[in-house]
Write an enzyme that holds these catalytic residues in place. Sequence first.
Site, PDB file in Angstrom:
ATOM      1  N   SER A  98      74.844 -11.600 -32.027  1.00 21.14           N
ATOM      2  CA  SER A  98      75.189 -12.457 -30.888  1.00 21.14           C
ATOM      3  C   SER A  98      76.239 -13.482 -31.275  1.00 21.14           C
ATOM      4  CB  SER A  98      73.939 -13.183 -30.376  1.00 21.14           C
ATOM      5  OG  SER A  98      72.983 -12.252 -29.940  1.00 21.14           O
TER       6      SER A  98
HETATM    7  N1  SAH Z   1      69.733 -11.525 -32.548  1.00 23.97           N
HETATM    8  C1  SAH Z   1      70.359 -10.339 -33.060  1.00 23.97           C
HETATM    9  C2  SAH Z   1      70.751  -9.505 -31.866  1.00 23.97           C
HETATM   10  C3  SAH Z   1      71.065  -8.086 -32.196  1.00 23.97           C
HETATM   11  S1  SAH Z   1      71.527  -7.121 -30.771  1.00 23.97           S
HETATM   12  C4  SAH Z   1      71.590 -10.740 -33.862  1.00 23.97           C
HETATM   13  O1  SAH Z   1      72.228 -11.714 -33.477  1.00 23.97           O
HETATM   14  O2  SAH Z   1      71.912 -10.078 -34.842  1.00 23.97           O
HETATM   15  C5  SAH Z   1      69.930  -6.669 -30.166  1.00 23.97           C
HETATM   16  C6  SAH Z   1      69.114  -5.843 -31.097  1.00 23.97           C
HETATM   17  O3  SAH Z   1      67.947  -5.419 -30.418  1.00 23.97           O
HETATM   18  C7  SAH Z   1      69.800  -4.601 -31.605  1.00 23.97           C
HETATM   19  O4  SAH Z   1      69.854  -4.646 -33.001  1.00 23.97           O
HETATM   20  C8  SAH Z   1      68.904  -3.458 -31.116  1.00 23.97           C
HETATM   21  O5  SAH Z   1      68.839  -2.387 -32.045  1.00 23.97           O
HETATM   22  C9  SAH Z   1      67.586  -4.166 -30.942  1.00 23.97           C
HETATM   23  N2  SAH Z   1      66.650  -3.524 -30.026  1.00 23.97           N
HETATM   24  C10 SAH Z   1      66.897  -2.994 -28.797  1.00 23.97           C
HETATM   25  N3  SAH Z   1      65.768  -2.512 -28.263  1.00 23.97           N
HETATM   26  C11 SAH Z   1      64.772  -2.721 -29.172  1.00 23.97           C
HETATM   27  C12 SAH Z   1      63.386  -2.433 -29.203  1.00 23.97           C
HETATM   28  N4  SAH Z   1      62.754  -1.798 -28.205  1.00 23.97           N
HETATM   29  N5  SAH Z   1      62.683  -2.811 -30.275  1.00 23.97           N
HETATM   30  C13 SAH Z   1      63.288  -3.433 -31.334  1.00 23.97           C
HETATM   31  N6  SAH Z   1      64.591  -3.718 -31.369  1.00 23.97           N
HETATM   32  C14 SAH Z   1      65.337  -3.379 -30.283  1.00 23.97           C
END
Ligand code: SAH
Length: 277
Positions: free
Chosen positions: A112
């Site tokens: 993010s």
């Molecule tokens: N806060 C993180 C955001 C990553 S983007 C950062 O800043 O690095 C959102 C993440 O949610 C992705 O890595 C994706 O793989 C994960 N995601 C999506 N659906 C999910 C689920 N059902 N369970 C676990 N992770 C999930």
Amino acid sequence: MCLSAASAASPSRFLSPSSSALPRRFLHHLLAAPPLRSSLRCIPFHRMAQFWTQGSLDKNKALVEYLKQYGAVRTDKVAEVMESIDRALFVAEGLTPYTDSPMPIGYNATISAPHMHATCLELLKDHLQPGMHALDVGSGSGYLTACFAMMVGPEGRAVGIEHIPELVAASTENVQRSDAAQLLKDGSLSLHVADGRLGWPDEAPYDAIHVGAAAPEIPQPLVDQLKPGGRMVIPVGSYFQDLQVVDKNDDGSVTVRNDASVRYVPLTSRSAQLQDS
Ligand code: SAH
């Protein structure tokens, strides 16, 4: 639209062989920084350029200073933790970690934008006191889980849940290089491969829950795992999304309010996320 240096680069460190290019339907997540207050929406190019040209040691601090000026970082507590966790350790080489923009981490996911990390930390800071329990669903790069761990400290628990095993492996390496490494070693910070929609009952109830991907609706297991007096911050919606703040009252009921319009990748199944990677 804010600066989009991420769109031009390919994060080879994180990408699987089959995902050398991000599919078109995810590009808008990279190109559109989630909107905040109007003062934060667009960053003058010359202001950001000033942060790129500083010495590397100071750049993370300068990013936090910038976020303070633009109102995303409002408290010393959040400034301190964001200064202690260097964003460059969580972003692939070749990208520009100190720009206020989301960036690809592979597997149709993004780290993010710093102003969204700051916003979520500000919303959750009272629920991230030393000794408290925090859950980071969709932990991705591991950046926010590391911040949570620094805030709750060695007596607390910071749990990151991510459903892409390769991202859990990469985020573990990221954290190992960061100031939160000892907390990971000692077990107060942990990163797990699991479906975050189900939460992580082992360390529940949580004082703070952050969801880093947009859910069609608030998952009930996450509400169940929130402690009375606890707070969850979760983006809800599909194309149009709201960052919702969910406070659990002492009688178990919840109060929900919208904080901002945002744009996150979806909270979904692993196969749906990877289908066109
Ligand atoms: N806060 C993180 C955001 C990553 S983007 C950062 O800043 O690095 C959102 C993440 O949610 C992705 O890595 C994706 O793989 C994960 N995601 C999506 N659906 C999910 C689920 N059902 N369970 C676990 N992770 C999930």
